[in-house]
Design a protein around this motif. Structure first.
Motif, mmCIF file in Angstrom:
data_model
loop_
_atom_site.group_PDB
_atom_site.id
_atom_site.type_symbol
_atom_site.label_atom_id
_atom_site.label_comp_id
_atom_site.label_asym_id
_atom_site.label_seq_id
_atom_site.Cartn_x
_atom_site.Cartn_y
_atom_site.Cartn_z
ATOM 1 N N LEU A 135 -38.213 1.735 34.684
ATOM 2 C CA LEU A 135 -37.039 1.048 35.506
ATOM 3 C C LEU A 135 -37.036 1.721 37.007
ATOM 4 N N LEU A 136 -37.247 1.175 37.998
ATOM 5 C CA LEU A 136 -37.517 1.569 39.325
ATOM 6 C C LEU A 136 -36.488 1.011 40.320
ATOM 7 N N PRO A 137 -35.466 1.827 40.692
ATOM 8 C CA PRO A 137 -34.483 0.955 41.705
ATOM 9 C C PRO A 137 -35.259 0.955 42.999
ATOM 10 N N ALA A 138 -34.993 -0.047 43.854
ATOM 11 C CA ALA A 138 -34.985 -0.278 45.177
ATOM 12 C C ALA A 138 -33.732 0.450 45.731
ATOM 13 N N THR A 139 -33.548 1.523 46.159
ATOM 14 C CA THR A 139 -32.388 2.400 46.564
ATOM 15 C C THR A 139 -31.566 1.970 47.726
ATOM 16 N N THR A 140 -30.534 2.277 47.622
ATOM 17 C CA THR A 140 -29.466 2.034 49.187
ATOM 18 C C THR A 140 -30.085 2.785 50.234
ATOM 19 N N ALA A 141 -30.675 3.962 49.889
ATOM 20 C CA ALA A 141 -31.294 4.760 50.971
ATOM 21 C C ALA A 141 -32.508 4.005 51.688
ATOM 22 N N MET A 142 -33.023 3.070 50.851
ATOM 23 C CA MET A 142 -34.099 2.273 51.461
ATOM 24 C C MET A 142 -33.723 1.193 52.347
ATOM 25 N N GLY A 143 -32.597 0.769 51.908
ATOM 26 C CA GLY A 143 -31.896 -0.303 52.741
ATOM 27 C C GLY A 143 -31.161 0.138 53.809
ATOM 28 N N THR A 144 -30.773 1.371 53.914
ATOM 29 C CA THR A 144 -30.267 1.905 55.126
ATOM 30 C C THR A 144 -31.078 2.332 56.142
ATOM 31 N N SER A 180 -42.346 4.019 54.641
ATOM 32 C CA SER A 180 -43.840 3.486 54.198
ATOM 33 C C SER A 180 -44.092 4.709 53.017
ATOM 34 N N VAL A 181 -43.974 5.746 53.128
ATOM 35 C CA VAL A 181 -44.532 6.855 52.116
ATOM 36 C C VAL A 181 -43.621 6.511 50.810
ATOM 37 N N THR A 182 -42.412 6.189 50.953
ATOM 38 C CA THR A 182 -41.638 5.734 49.811
ATOM 39 C C THR A 182 -42.093 4.479 49.199
ATOM 40 N N GLU A 198 -36.057 -5.212 49.942
ATOM 41 C CA GLU A 198 -36.793 -6.023 49.387
ATOM 42 C C GLU A 198 -38.176 -5.651 49.594
ATOM 43 N N ARG A 199 -38.794 -4.947 50.455
ATOM 44 C CA ARG A 199 -40.184 -4.234 50.616
ATOM 45 C C ARG A 199 -40.312 -3.366 49.236
ATOM 46 N N ALA A 200 -39.269 -2.774 48.746
ATOM 47 C CA ALA A 200 -39.450 -1.931 47.685
ATOM 48 C C ALA A 200 -39.616 -2.677 46.223
ATOM 49 N N LEU A 201 -39.071 -3.960 46.333
ATOM 50 C CA LEU A 201 -39.289 -4.956 45.112
ATOM 51 C C LEU A 201 -40.649 -5.176 45.078
ATOM 52 N N LYS A 202 -41.174 -5.703 46.451
ATOM 53 C CA LYS A 202 -42.560 -5.992 46.431
ATOM 54 C C LYS A 202 -43.645 -4.979 46.137
ATOM 55 N N ALA A 203 -43.157 -3.815 46.120
ATOM 56 C CA ALA A 203 -44.031 -2.926 45.942
ATOM 57 C C ALA A 203 -43.918 -2.002 44.487
#
Ligand code: 5AD
Ligand code: FES
Length: 353
Positions: A264-273, A247-249, A280-285
């Protein structure tokens, strides 16, 4: 809260306390995500750029306390891809539609500047419409200049933390924050699309350090910002530390999208992990990049910066399909373009909406 989000949205300055309040999230953060998504859609539409990641070496001379491939981890399995193997990963990626290749590795002196330069120029001459991104750690100005001359377009080097005292807690004495920052300014000067970034929830980090990370980014004006949650690795001194917060991320991704509309802001593998739908939540944020792995499946598990990393068993084509689907379900479209920063080659980097 609405007032601070509106300030961010308009590109007006915000105080450290205001930033800290937004990051700490003691309010309903859906408005923050909505505004960040609106800015992202205004600048980049619904496009999500893909980058093919090739993890070229798990040897590293550094000993960062958080990282699984640190030199001090005697149990880490090491590998080093040959130039032919790296090239064949790129060819496979090219056939799948990738137009950016990211060559990433630990700080491995076996990859001399000559080897890197010939690799870059070979990729650029074979695939002239593709971008090459390097992520190989700290180097001298001369080395960066040689990579640029060989045709490299972008360079990723997370600053990890902009706070000197915090940097000391995450790294051994042989490493130096001012040198890392100098590298980033050198990369900008050489005309690389430059990526900085940091882990969220790294040991000893507080909101104060996160605010200084944002202030440093304001100074650097990077074209790319990589952030993802810290994830513990059992063979490091931080084995018992808690993982960072998804959530903080997410809130930080939104703040970054609002403060740097064109980044350019990646939705990182660490988020998916850490969370099944983290990317997906990163993309929406506000995130607009994903970096599927093109490394040979046989070596993937050995590039273990943190534990339980996803996509270590899947072929590149499988991840690409999986991600295409996830991106569509989240309401966006995977783009097969090079995906340069909006202002690349046009000078200005901080256009506000
Ligand atoms: N958890 C999350 N991210 C990590 N990185 C290194 N170790 C970890 C970890 N344990 C990040 C660093 C580095 C990038 C390649 O991976 O920020 O710059
Ligand atoms: Fe790799 Fe889904 S992205 S399996």
């Amino acid at each position: 809260m609405t007032e601070i989000i509106n300030k961010l949205f308009k590109g007006s300055p915000v105080s450290d306390d205001e930033l800290a309040y937004i990051i700490s999230g003691e309010y309903n953060d859906s408005l923050l995500f909505e505004k960040a998504d609106a800015v992202r859609q205004k600048v980049y539409g619904k496009e999500v750029f893909i980058r093919g990641l090739v993890e070229i070496s798990s040897y590293c001379k550094n000993n960062c306390y958080y990282c699984g491939i640190r030199a001090g981890n005697k149990d880490a399995e090491r590998y080093r891809l040959t130039s032919a193997e790296i090239f064949s990963c790129c060819r496979n990626g090219y056939e799948l539609g990738f137009r950016t290749f990211v060559l990433q590795g630990g700080e491995d002196d076996a990859f001399s500047d000559d080897i890197i330069c010939s690799l870059v120029s070979r990729i650029k001459s074979e695939f002239p419409e593709c971008a090459v991104t390097l992520s190989l750690g700290e180097k001298s100005y001369e080395s960066f200049a040689a990579y640029r001359k060989a045709g490299a377009d972008r360079y990723l080097l997370r600053h990890e933390t902009a706070d000197e005292a915090h940097y000391r807690m995450l790294h051994p004495a042989s490493m130096d924050l001012s040198h890392r920052k100098q590298c980033l300014f050198d990369l900008k000067k050489l005309g690389f699309q430059t990526g900085a970034g940091f882990m969220v929830g790294s040991p000893f980090q507080t909101v104060r350090e996160l605010v200084s990370d944002i202030r440093f980014l304001e100074e650097l004006k990077p074209e790319m910002i990589g952030i993802g949650p810290f994830i513990h690795h059992s063979q490091t001194p931080f084995a018992d530390r808690p993982d960072g917060s998804v959530s903080v991320t997410l809130r930080l991704l939104s703040v970054l999208r609002l403060m740097f509309p064109e980044v350019l802001l990646p939705a990182t593998t660490a988020m998916g992990t850490l969370s099944g739908d983290g990317r997906e939540r990163a993309l929406k944020a506000g995130a607009n990049v994903v970096m599927p792995n093109l490394s040979p499946v046989g070596v993937r598990k050995k590039y273990s910066l943190y534990e339980n990393k996803i996509c270590t068993g899947e072929e590149a084509a499988e991840c690409l399909n999986c991600l295409k689907n996830r991106i569509r379900v989240a309401g966006y479209e995977m783009s097969f373009s090079r995906g340069d920063h909006k202002n690349y080659n046009r000078g200005a980097t901080d256009v506000k909406i």
